[in-house]
Design a protein around this motif. Structure first.
Motif, short mmCIF file in Angstrom:
data_model
loop_
_atom_site.label_atom_id
_atom_site.label_comp_id
_atom_site.label_asym_id
_atom_site.label_seq_id
_atom_site.Cartn_x
_atom_site.Cartn_y
_atom_site.Cartn_z
N ALA A 38 0.83 -1.21 0.00
CA ALA A 38 0.00 0.00 0.00
C ALA A 38 0.86 1.26 0.00
O ALA A 38 0.58 2.23 -0.72
CB ALA A 38 -0.92 -0.01 1.22
N TYR A 41 2.34 1.70 -3.44
CA TYR A 41 1.34 2.20 -4.38
C TYR A 41 1.12 3.70 -4.21
O TYR A 41 1.00 4.45 -5.19
CB TYR A 41 0.02 1.44 -4.18
CG TYR A 41 -1.13 1.99 -4.98
CD1 TYR A 41 -1.23 1.73 -6.34
CD2 TYR A 41 -2.10 2.78 -4.39
CE1 TYR A 41 -2.28 2.24 -7.09
CE2 TYR A 41 -3.16 3.29 -5.12
CZ TYR A 41 -3.24 3.02 -6.47
OH TYR A 41 -4.28 3.53 -7.20
N ILE A 195 -10.03 1.23 -12.04
CA ILE A 195 -9.81 0.95 -10.62
C ILE A 195 -8.69 1.82 -10.07
O ILE A 195 -8.80 2.37 -8.97
CB ILE A 195 -9.48 -0.55 -10.43
CG1 ILE A 195 -10.71 -1.41 -10.77
CG2 ILE A 195 -9.02 -0.82 -9.00
CD1 ILE A 195 -10.43 -2.89 -10.83
N ASP A 196 -7.62 1.97 -10.84
CA ASP A 196 -6.51 2.81 -10.39
C ASP A 196 -6.94 4.26 -10.24
O ASP A 196 -6.54 4.93 -9.28
CB ASP A 196 -5.35 2.70 -11.38
CG ASP A 196 -4.18 3.57 -10.98
OD1 ASP A 196 -3.55 3.31 -9.93
OD2 ASP A 196 -3.89 4.54 -11.70
N LEU A 199 -9.01 4.45 -7.03
CA LEU A 199 -8.16 4.35 -5.85
C LEU A 199 -7.29 5.59 -5.68
O LEU A 199 -7.09 6.08 -4.56
CB LEU A 199 -7.28 3.10 -5.93
CG LEU A 199 -7.98 1.76 -5.71
CD1 LEU A 199 -6.99 0.62 -5.87
CD2 LEU A 199 -8.62 1.71 -4.34
N ILE A 203 -7.86 7.16 -2.23
CA ILE A 203 -6.83 6.91 -1.22
C ILE A 203 -5.84 8.06 -1.19
O ILE A 203 -5.58 8.64 -0.12
CB ILE A 203 -6.12 5.58 -1.50
CG1 ILE A 203 -7.11 4.42 -1.37
CG2 ILE A 203 -4.97 5.38 -0.51
CD1 ILE A 203 -6.50 3.07 -1.61
N VAL A 335 -7.51 -4.16 2.94
CA VAL A 335 -7.82 -4.49 1.54
C VAL A 335 -9.27 -4.15 1.19
O VAL A 335 -9.66 -4.32 0.03
CB VAL A 335 -7.55 -5.99 1.26
CG1 VAL A 335 -6.10 -6.33 1.54
CG2 VAL A 335 -8.48 -6.88 2.06
N PRO A 338 -9.51 -1.15 -1.60
CA PRO A 338 -9.23 -1.58 -2.98
C PRO A 338 -10.26 -2.55 -3.54
O PRO A 338 -10.65 -2.45 -4.71
CB PRO A 338 -7.85 -2.25 -2.86
CG PRO A 338 -7.24 -1.66 -1.65
CD PRO A 338 -8.37 -1.40 -0.71
N ALA A 341 -13.43 -0.69 -4.37
CA ALA A 341 -13.26 0.04 -5.64
C ALA A 341 -13.33 -0.91 -6.82
O ALA A 341 -13.94 -0.61 -7.85
CB ALA A 341 -11.92 0.78 -5.63
N MET A 342 -12.70 -2.08 -6.69
CA MET A 342 -12.71 -3.06 -7.77
C MET A 342 -14.12 -3.55 -8.06
O MET A 342 -14.56 -3.60 -9.23
CB MET A 342 -11.81 -4.24 -7.40
CG MET A 342 -11.67 -5.29 -8.48
SD MET A 342 -10.64 -6.69 -7.93
CE MET A 342 -9.14 -5.82 -7.51
#
Length: 367
Positions: A38, A41, A195-196, A199, A203, A335, A338, A341-342
Motif C-alpha cells: 500500500a 502504491y 480501478i486505479d 483508488l 486513497i 484491503v 481496494p 473500488a474493484m
C-alpha cells in the motif's frame, strides 16, 4: 479459440476463492506485505515524477526513503508521545467530566437528580463505565496489535518491503500485464485503469484531505487552548474520509470538551453558593474551527484533491470495511477499500454491458 464462458467463470471463481482463503489463513503473516504494498502504491507517482525530473529510479526511491525517515523521526519525537499521553489522560479524565455534568444537572434540575432517581444512577454508571471500558479498550488495542504481529517486526519489515516494491513497481506491473489472458487483455487493462483512477482519487486524494484537516484541527484546537486538542484533531482527521462524519464527530467531541473546560466547571463558594465559569468566546472559537474546516473541505480540499467522481459511496465503503474487517481482521480492513473500488468498477462495467445487450434492449424489428 477462447474458453467457454462457463470455464472462464470457474477459473476466475477459483482464483477469487484462493485469494479469500489466503486472507483467512495468512492474514497476520501477510500484514507487513500488504502495508508495504500500500505504501509503495501511494508513493509510486512521487517516484515517477522524480524520474521525469531527471533522477534514476534508484535515486528517486532513495530520496523518498530519506524524507520518510525524517518525517518518521519527527513524529516519534514530537507528535506520537503527546498523542498517547492525551489519549490516556482523556480516558482517565472522563469520570471527572461526567461528574461536572452531574453537578451541573443537579444544580439546574434538582428534582431530576435525586440519589435514588434513574438519571442520577445512570450518570454515575456512565462515568465509571467509560473509565473502566476506556482503559480496557486502550489495553485491548495494544494487546491485539502485539498479538497480531510484533510491532518491532512491523517497523522493520514494512519499510523494507515498501522500498523494494517501490523500486520494482514498474517491472512488477509489466510482468502482470504479460500474464493477462490475451483474449481479455484490453478489457482487463481498461478496468484496471478505472480501478486505479478510483483508488488514486480516493486513497491518495482523500488521504491528503484527512492529513490536512487532521493537522488543521489539532493545531487550531491546541492554539484555542482546548485540552486534548491533539487527540480530537487526530480522531476528526482520521474519519474525514466519510463525508460530514469527521466534522460531526470531531465537532461534537470538541464542543463537548470545550463546554466542560470553559463553561461546565462548577465552583462552590461559602458552602452553598454555586457559580459557573463561562467563556462563550472560546467555546464559539472551537465551534468556528470545525465550521471553517467543513467549509475548506467541501469547497477547496475535496474538489481539488479528490475530484467529483470517485465512485465509492460512503455507505458502500462502510459496508466493505465492516464485512472485510469482521471476516479477516485488520488485514481485511486494509484491503477493503481496494476491493470495494474493484467491485464498484466491475459493477458499473457489468451494468454497461447489460444495457448494451439484447436482454436489456430487446430484439429490434429491423433485426
Amino acid at each position: 479459440m477462447a474458453l467457454p464462458i462457463g470455464q472462464q467463470a470457474k477459473y476466475w471463481g477459483i482464483a477469487t476463492a484462493v485469494f479469500l482463503l489466503a486472507l483467512w489463513f495468512l492474514g497476520d503473516v501477510i500484514l507487513p506485505f500488504v502495508l508495504g504494498g500500500a505504501i509503495a502504491y501511494l508513493l509510486d507517482p512521487v517516484a515517477d515524477r522524480l524520474e521525469k525530473a531527471g533522477f534514476s529510479r534508484m535515486a528517486s526511491v532513495a530520496i523518498i526513503t530519506l524524507v520518510a525517515v525524517l518525517i518518521f523521526v519527527l513524529l516519534i519525537l514530537l507528535v506520537i508521545p503527546t498523542l498517547v499521553q492525551q489519549s490516556a489522560a482523556l480516558i482517565n479524565t472522563a469520570p471527572e467530566l461526567f461528574d461536572r455534568l452531574r453537578n451541573g444537572l443537579l444544580t439546574r434540575f434538582p428534582q431530576l437528580m435525586d440519589d435514588q432517581s434513574a438519571v442520577y444512577q445512570q450518570l454515575i454508571a456512565i462515568g465509571e463505565t467509560i473509565q473502566s471500558k476506556g482503559g480496557e479498550l486502550l489495553n485491548g488495542i495494544l494487546s491485539s496489535a502485539l498479538g497480531l504481529i510484533n510491532i518491532l517486526v512491523l517497523l522493520v519489515i514494512v519499510p523494507v518491503v515498501a522500498v523494494y516494491m517501490l523500486l520494482d513497481w514498474d517491472n512488477m506491473t509489466a510482468k502482470i500485464d504479460e500474464m493477462l489472458p490475451r483474449d481479455h487483455a484490453e478489457t482487463i487493462r481498461m478496468l484496471a485503469r478505472d480501478i486505479d483512477t478510483t483508488l488514486a482519487s480516493f486513497i491518495r486524494g482523500q488521504g491528503t484531505v484527512c492529513l490536512v484537516l487532521g493537522t488543521y484541527y489539532a493545531v487550531a484546537l491546541m492554539l484555542a487552548g482546548l485540552n486534548f486538542g491533539l487527540i480530537v484533531g487526530f480522531i476528526a482527521g482520521l474519519i474525514t474520509f466519510i463525508p460530514y462524519v469527521g466534522a460531526l464527530v470531531g465537532g461534537v467531541l470538541a464542543v463537548g470538551l470545550a463546554l466542560f473546560q470553559f463553561w461546565g466547571a462548577v465552583e462552590v463558594v461559602d458552602g452553598d453558593t454555586v457559580t459557573f465559569a463561562n467563556d462563550w468566546l472560546r467555546i464559539g472559537i472551537v465551534a468556528g474551527i470545525f465550521g471553517l474546516g467543513q467549509f475548506l473541505e467541501g469547497n477547496i480540499l475535496t474538489p481539488k484533491l479528490v475530484g467529483s467522481s470517485v465512485g465509492l459511496h460512503p455507505v458502500w465503503l462502510l459496508f466493505a470495511l465492516s464485512v472485510f474487517g469482521s471476516l479477516f481482521g485488520f488485514v481485511g480492513m486494509l484491503v477493503a477499500v481496494p476491493i470495494a473500488a474493484m467491485i464498484g468498477v466491475l459493477a458499473r462495467w457489468g451494468v454497461g454491458q447489460y444495457k448494451s445487450s439484447l436482454l436489456y434492449r430487446g430484439q429490434s424489428r429491423d433485426d
